[in-house]
Design an enzyme around this catalytic site. Structure first.
Site, PDB file in Angstrom:
ATOM      1  N   GLY A  47       4.403   0.010  -1.401  1.00  0.00           N
ATOM      2  CA  GLY A  47       4.521  -0.563  -2.737  1.00  0.00           C
ATOM      3  C   GLY A  47       5.806  -0.177  -3.424  1.00  0.00           C
ATOM      4  O   GLY A  47       6.364  -0.967  -4.212  1.00  0.00           O
TER       5      GLY A  47
ATOM      6  N   PHE B 180       0.842  -1.189   0.000  1.00  0.00           N
ATOM      7  CA  PHE B 180       0.000   0.000   0.000  1.00  0.00           C
ATOM      8  C   PHE B 180       0.885   1.249   0.000  1.00  0.00           C
ATOM      9  O   PHE B 180       1.808   1.361   0.799  1.00  0.00           O
ATOM     10  CB  PHE B 180      -0.892  -0.041   1.251  1.00  0.00           C
ATOM     11  CG  PHE B 180      -1.956   1.021   1.343  1.00  0.00           C
ATOM     12  CD1 PHE B 180      -2.306   1.808   0.252  1.00  0.00           C
ATOM     13  CD2 PHE B 180      -2.640   1.218   2.528  1.00  0.00           C
ATOM     14  CE1 PHE B 180      -3.287   2.773   0.355  1.00  0.00           C
ATOM     15  CE2 PHE B 180      -3.629   2.180   2.646  1.00  0.00           C
ATOM     16  CZ  PHE B 180      -3.963   2.954   1.555  1.00  0.00           C
ATOM     17  N   CYS B 181       0.612   2.186  -0.934  1.00  0.00           N
ATOM     18  CA  CYS B 181       1.270   3.492  -0.983  1.00  0.00           C
ATOM     19  C   CYS B 181       2.804   3.328  -1.022  1.00  0.00           C
ATOM     20  O   CYS B 181       3.317   2.581  -1.840  1.00  0.00           O
ATOM     21  CB  CYS B 181       0.811   4.345   0.194  1.00  0.00           C
ATOM     22  SG  CYS B 181       1.168   6.108   0.029  1.00  0.00           S
ATOM     23  N   ILE B 182       3.543   4.006  -0.121  1.00  0.00           N
ATOM     24  CA  ILE B 182       5.001   3.934  -0.158  1.00  0.00           C
ATOM     25  C   ILE B 182       5.498   2.521   0.115  1.00  0.00           C
ATOM     26  O   ILE B 182       6.598   2.151  -0.300  1.00  0.00           O
ATOM     27  CB  ILE B 182       5.622   4.946   0.842  1.00  0.00           C
ATOM     28  CG1 ILE B 182       7.129   5.090   0.604  1.00  0.00           C
ATOM     29  CG2 ILE B 182       5.328   4.545   2.270  1.00  0.00           C
ATOM     30  CD1 ILE B 182       7.769   6.183   1.456  1.00  0.00           C
TER      31      ILE B 182
END
Length: 569
Positions: free
Chosen positions: A306, A302-304
Site C-alpha cells: 500500500g 496490502f501492508c508495504i
C-alpha cells in the site's frame, strides 16, 4: 526411568545447542545496545518513592512464596493474564512448579511496576517496558526443561525419547536459521497453496504479473490489480481455496491481476524504492491497461504494498496517467507518528551505517525481517515453538498461514534502508514535498481517489490508530473499516467462515477512539462491506474473457509462476 548419565549428557548437549540458538536470535532481532535488559535500563536517572515501596513489597511476597512452599503460609496467588496458555496444564499446580510459576508471575509484575516508576521521558520508558517484556517472556520457567513439569513428565513417559527428538529438531532449525512453526512437509506452493487458476502474462527482473481465469460468465468491466507486500510471498492472498481472498475476488466477478514480487538476489541488490514504483507498480498497471483494453483499474494493496501504491500515485499524476479508479489499503501506515512496538527494533546507527554503503547495494535477508516480526509476539511466535518443538520433541500441526509466515523474501538494501529512513524515522510520507521519487515531489495530500482503508484492531505490525491517520491525509472520498483480530487473521477473513466482526462508521472523526466509540459492529467478514463499496466503481458487467493475456502479452507459464516458488536457503 531415564539413566542419570544419559540425562546429564543430554542437558550438556542441549545447553550448548541452546546457547548457539539464543546467540543467533539475539544477533538477528536486537538492535545495538538493546540485547540485554541492563542496556535497556541504562537511561534510568532514579527511582521514585513508589518504586522503593514496590521493591519492598516484592521481597515480602517472595518470602511468602517460600513459606507457602514449606506449608507455613497461605498467601494470595497471582493468575496469568487472560489468554496466557503457558501455565494452563494441571502439572503447574504441583507445589514446586506452582512456586516456579508464582515466583515468575510475581517477578514479572514487580519489574513492570519498576519500569513504571522510573524517572525518564515517555519514549525511554516505552522502550524499557518493551524490552522488559521481551526479557520476561524469554526467562519464563515454561521455556526450560528442568522447570517445566509438562516437559519432565513427557520425558519420563517416553523414556527420554521426547528430549532426543527435541534435540534433533533444535539442531535442524539452527541449520535453517528459522523456527519451524508448522509441519512444512504438508504444503507445496502450486499444489495445495496458491492454486487459483491463472497465467503469468508478464515478467521482468522484479515481478511476475498473474492474471486469473474468470469463474463467472460475466465480469465487471473495470479490472482489479492486487499489489501485495514485497516482504513476504504474495500467496497470503491465495492460501488454501477455502480461505483464498484471490479466489473469492475472482468469484465476485472481478477480472483480477496480481503482482508476484521476486525475492531479491545479489545481482538485484541495487534496486531502490523508485525501482519498485517504476518497474513494479507502474509497469504492472500499464500491462493491465493494455491487456484489459480499459483506461482505468481498481487497486487493492496490502501492508508495504500500500505504501508503494500510494507513492506511485503522485508520480502518475505528474505524468498525466489517470489510471486508477479507486484504491484499497489493507493494514497500511502512511503516517508513522506512532508505528507501534516495531520502533524499538529500529536502530538509527544501523540505518546510518547502511546509508554509507547504499550505493554498493546489498540484500536484506527475509529471515532477518521475519525474526523481527516474530519477536513482536514472542510468546506466540517464538517460545511456544521452543517448548513444543525442542523441549517436547513434537512436530507442530500443519497450518497454511504459518507455512507462509516462514516463507520469507529478501529485499534490496537501498530500498529497505530508504524505507526505514523516510517512513519510520523521518515520517516523510506525512510531509508533503519532503522527498521525490522518479523525479517527482511526493505529496500524498494531493490524492483525491476514492479510497477504502482497512485496519485490524489487534494488529501488532500496523496499529489501527496509525492506519486511521490516513483519513487526515488523503483528500478523496474515504471509507475506514476496522476488523477484529490481527495483521493477518483480521485481514484474511473469508466470508464463508462467517467469523469475527468488523466496525463501520461513516463519520470520520479526527480522533480514532471517538470514531470507534460511535462505530457500529457488524458480524462476519469485512470483505462483504468492501465488495459492496467496490461494485459501483467496477463498471458494467460484460462477457468474461475467453483467454488470458493478449496478442502482445502471451501467457508465459501457469500461475503461481516461478518467482513465488523460490525459497531462501
Amino acid at each position: 526411568m531415564l539413566q542419570s548419565t544419559s540425562l546429564e549428557s543430554f542437558f550438556l548437549q542441549f545447553n550448548e545447542a541452546n546457547q548457539k540458538w539464543w546467540q543467533s536470535w539475539v544477533n538477528a532481532v536486537a538492535p545495538a545496545g538493546a540485547a540485554a535488559l541492563p542496556s535497556g535500563l541504562a537511561p534510568v536517572q532514579g527511582l521514585s518513592t513508589e518504586a522503593f515501596e514496590t521493591h519492598s513489597l516484592y521481597y515480602q511476597q517472595q518470602l511468602d512464596l517460600w513459606l507457602q512452599l514449606i506449608g507455613a503460609g497461605n498467601g494470595q496467588k497471582l493468575e496469568p493474564e487472560k489468554g496466557d496458555r503457558r501455565f494452563a496444564a494441571p502439572e503447574w499446580e504441583l507445589p514446586l512448579f506452582s512456586f516456579f510459576k508464582q515466583s515468575y508471575l510475581l517477578t514479572s509484575k514487580w519489574l513492570t511496576q519498576m519500569v513504571d516508576h522510573v524517572h525518564a521521558d515517555d519514549d525511554t520508558k516505552a522502550r524499557m517496558a518493551f524490552f522488559a517484556r521481551q526479557y520476561l517472556d524469554a526467562v519464563s520457567p515454561a521455556n526450560f526443561a528442568v522447570t517445566n513439569p509438562e516437559v519432565l513428565a513427557l520425558a519420563i513417559d517416553t523414556r527420554g525419547e521426547s528430549l532426543n527428538e527435541g534435540m534433533k529438531k533444535l539442531l535442524e532449525d539452527i541449520q535453517k536459521g528459522t523456527i519451524t512453526m508448522t509441519d512444512e512437509s504438508q504444503f507445496v506452493v502450486g499444489e495445495n497453496l496458491a492454486v487459483t487458476p491463472g497465467q503469468v502474462v508478464f515478467e521482468n527482473e522484479l515481478f511476475q504479473l498473474l492474471q486469473y481465469a474468470p469463474t463467472t460468465g460475466d465480469v465487471y468491466e473495470t479490472p482489479l490489480l492486487i499489489v501485495p507486500p514485497c516482504v513476504n510471498k504474495y500467496y497470503i492472498m491465495d492460501l488454501k481455496p477455502e480461505n483464498s481472498m484471490v479466489r473469492w475476488v475472482v468469484g465476485e466477478g472481478h477480472t483480477t491481476f496480481l503482482v508476484s514480487w521476486k525475492s531479491v538476489t545479489p545481482e538485484l541488490g541495487h534496486l531502490k524504492w523508485d525501482d519498485y514504483v517504476e518497474k513494479g507498480v507502474l509497469a504492472a498497471a500499464d500491462v493491465v491497461r493494455q491487456i484489459s483494453k480499459r483506461e482505468k483499474m481498481n487497486v487493492l494493496s496490502f501492508c508495504i504494498g500500500g505504501e508503494l501504491v500510494s507513492t506511485a500515485v503522485p508520480v502518475m499524476q505528474a505524468r498525466g496517467q489517470d489510471w486508477f479508479e479507486s484504491l484499497t489499503l489493507m493494514t497500511v501506515i502512511i503516517d508513522h507518528t506512532e508505528p507501534g512496538d516495531i520502533k524499538h527494533f529500529l536502530d538509527p546507527a544501523v540505518v546510518a551505517s547502511r546509508e554509507l554503503v547504499i550505493d554498493k547495494g546489498g540484500v536484506i535477508s527475509g529471515k532477518e525481517l521475519a525474526r523481527t516480526f516474530a519477536a513482536l509476539r514472542a510468546n506466540d511466535l517464538v517460545w511456544n515453538y521452543v517448548v513444543n518443538n525442542y523441549l517436547k520433541g513434537k512436530t507442530p500441526p500443519p497450518f497454511d498461514l504459518l507455512y507462509w509466515n516462514n516463507d520469507s523474501a529478501n529485499l534490496a538494501l537501498p530500498m529497505h534502508t530508504w524505507f526505514l529512513r523516510n517512513m519510520y524515522f523521518d515520517n516523510n510520507l506525512a510531509k508533503p514535498g519532503s522527498f521525490s521519487l522518479c523525479g517527482v515531489p511526493i505529496d500524498l495530500t494531493a490524492i483525491t481517489l476514492p479510497t477504502y482503508v482497512f485496519a485490524a484492531r489487534e494488529d501488532h505490525i500496523v496499529p489501527w490508530t496509525s492506519a486511521y491517520r490516513t483519513t487526515g491525509i488523503f483528500q478523496g472520498p474515504l471509507r475506514f473499516v476496522l476488523g477484529a483480530s490481527g495483521h493477518i487473521a483480521g485481514t484474511i477473513n473469508p466470508v464463508s467462515a462467517n467469523k469475527r466482526n468488523y466496525w463501520v462508521n461513516d463519520r470520520l472523526d479526527a480522533d480514532p477512539q471517538a470514531w470507534f466509540e460511535a462505530a457500529e459492529s457488524r458480524p462476519g467478514s469485512w470483505w462483504q462491506d468492501w465488495a459492496e463499496w467496490l461494485a459501483p466503481r467496477a463498471g458494467q458487467r460484460v462477457a468474461a474473457p475467453k483467454t488470458l493475456g493478449s496478442r502482445q502479452f502471451k501467457p508465459i507459464e501457469p500461475a503461481p509462476g516461478r518467482y513465488v516458488k523460490e525459497r531462501l536457503s
